[in-house]
Design an enzyme around this catalytic site. Sequence first.
Site, PDB file in Angstrom:
ATOM      1  N   GLN A 142      22.392 -38.211  11.729  1.00  0.00           N
ATOM      2  CA  GLN A 142      23.441 -37.198  11.854  1.00  0.00           C
ATOM      3  C   GLN A 142      24.680 -37.611  11.067  1.00  0.00           C
ATOM      4  O   GLN A 142      25.642 -36.858  10.994  1.00  0.00           O
ATOM      5  CB  GLN A 142      23.833 -37.024  13.322  1.00  0.00           C
ATOM      6  CG  GLN A 142      22.718 -36.554  14.213  1.00  0.00           C
ATOM      7  CD  GLN A 142      23.215 -36.448  15.642  1.00  0.00           C
ATOM      8  OE1 GLN A 142      24.084 -35.655  15.951  1.00  0.00           O
ATOM      9  NE2 GLN A 142      22.647 -37.274  16.508  1.00  0.00           N
ATOM     10  N   ASN A 143      24.681 -38.802  10.505  1.00  0.00           N
ATOM     11  CA  ASN A 143      25.859 -39.326   9.827  1.00  0.00           C
ATOM     12  C   ASN A 143      26.034 -38.707   8.450  1.00  0.00           C
ATOM     13  O   ASN A 143      25.068 -38.407   7.765  1.00  0.00           O
ATOM     14  CB  ASN A 143      25.766 -40.850   9.691  1.00  0.00           C
ATOM     15  CG  ASN A 143      25.784 -41.527  11.041  1.00  0.00           C
ATOM     16  OD1 ASN A 143      26.098 -40.907  12.052  1.00  0.00           O
ATOM     17  ND2 ASN A 143      25.440 -42.793  11.071  1.00  0.00           N
TER      18      ASN A 143
ATOM     19  N   ASP B 177      28.296 -40.373   6.307  1.00  0.00           N
ATOM     20  CA  ASP B 177      29.021 -41.423   5.586  1.00  0.00           C
ATOM     21  C   ASP B 177      28.284 -42.016   4.386  1.00  0.00           C
ATOM     22  O   ASP B 177      28.857 -42.770   3.621  1.00  0.00           O
ATOM     23  CB  ASP B 177      29.452 -42.537   6.544  1.00  0.00           C
ATOM     24  CG  ASP B 177      28.294 -43.161   7.307  1.00  0.00           C
ATOM     25  OD1 ASP B 177      27.182 -43.318   6.752  1.00  0.00           O
ATOM     26  OD2 ASP B 177      28.511 -43.490   8.497  1.00  0.00           O
TER      27      ASP B 177
ATOM     28  N   HIS C 164      23.392 -33.640   8.690  1.00  0.00           N
ATOM     29  CA  HIS C 164      24.740 -33.090   8.516  1.00  0.00           C
ATOM     30  C   HIS C 164      25.260 -33.298   7.104  1.00  0.00           C
ATOM     31  O   HIS C 164      26.448 -33.133   6.847  1.00  0.00           O
ATOM     32  CB  HIS C 164      25.702 -33.703   9.532  1.00  0.00           C
ATOM     33  CG  HIS C 164      25.369 -33.332  10.934  1.00  0.00           C
ATOM     34  ND1 HIS C 164      25.929 -33.966  12.024  1.00  0.00           N
ATOM     35  CD2 HIS C 164      24.541 -32.395  11.449  1.00  0.00           C
ATOM     36  CE1 HIS C 164      25.455 -33.438  13.135  1.00  0.00           C
ATOM     37  NE2 HIS C 164      24.602 -32.488  12.807  1.00  0.00           N
TER      38      HIS C 164
ATOM     39  N   CYS D  67      22.874 -28.994  -6.711  1.00  0.00           N
ATOM     40  CA  CYS D  67      23.047 -27.892  -7.644  1.00  0.00           C
ATOM     41  C   CYS D  67      22.681 -26.580  -6.956  1.00  0.00           C
ATOM     42  O   CYS D  67      21.614 -26.467  -6.352  1.00  0.00           O
ATOM     43  CB  CYS D  67      22.191 -28.099  -8.884  1.00  0.00           C
ATOM     44  SG  CYS D  67      22.357 -26.744 -10.079  1.00  0.00           S
TER      45      CYS D  67
ATOM     46  N   CYS E  36      21.113 -28.493 -15.466  1.00  0.00           N
ATOM     47  CA  CYS E  36      21.012 -27.077 -15.836  1.00  0.00           C
ATOM     48  C   CYS E  36      22.364 -26.383 -16.004  1.00  0.00           C
ATOM     49  O   CYS E  36      22.416 -25.225 -16.387  1.00  0.00           O
ATOM     50  CB  CYS E  36      20.178 -26.319 -14.803  1.00  0.00           C
ATOM     51  SG  CYS E  36      21.040 -26.038 -13.233  1.00  0.00           S
TER      52      CYS E  36
END
Length: 196
Positions: free
Chosen positions: A96-97, A99, A116, A124, A155
């Site tokens: 869920q980090n 960082d 997350h 992109c 691209c």
Amino acid sequence: MADDTAEMFDSPEELQEKVSQLAELVKGSSRIVVHTGAGISTSAGIPDFRGPEGVWTLRAKGLKAKSRPGSYSPTLTHMMIVGMLESGRLYHLVSQNTDGLHIRSGIPTDKISELHGNTNMEKCSKCGHRFIRSFRTRTAAKVHDHLTGRKCERCGGALKDTIVNFGESLPSEQLSKAHEVSQGCHTNRDDARMVE
């Protein structure tokens, strides 16, 4: 009403018992998926959310969370997870980090589901290619604006940060992978249970 931010600590004996139980579960498992959250990065100087010094706990008191200045490095626990991968014990990592410390520690992007997002990753909007950066990619001032102002090196499409903010859905690809790998876990022991 009990303080729901109070931290609990095991006695050395309780901790040793839990470590022994966890070691037995690892030995008896053929497919291990590790799930991590904010607590894994607190020893790196990154505040958690609900602990006594957590971001939301302090915000509720009108205070700002303190983080250690400078760049953050993967912790001993991050490196232990890398060791599990290198030894063939870890099948996948779900985090869920945001960082980026798991990627910086050496976990390949195909072995982690970052539910997350990642502060150091851009994606992109045209071709979907992901770029890991040595800097925080988020530049937008508005919560739901994810454009970084940079262009895809493949691209030319607009790059977006990968952070998931409140009110936004988790990335379906990451969530589906996390669910799939977690459902496939099992142990060779009938009495296996979660060690907390």
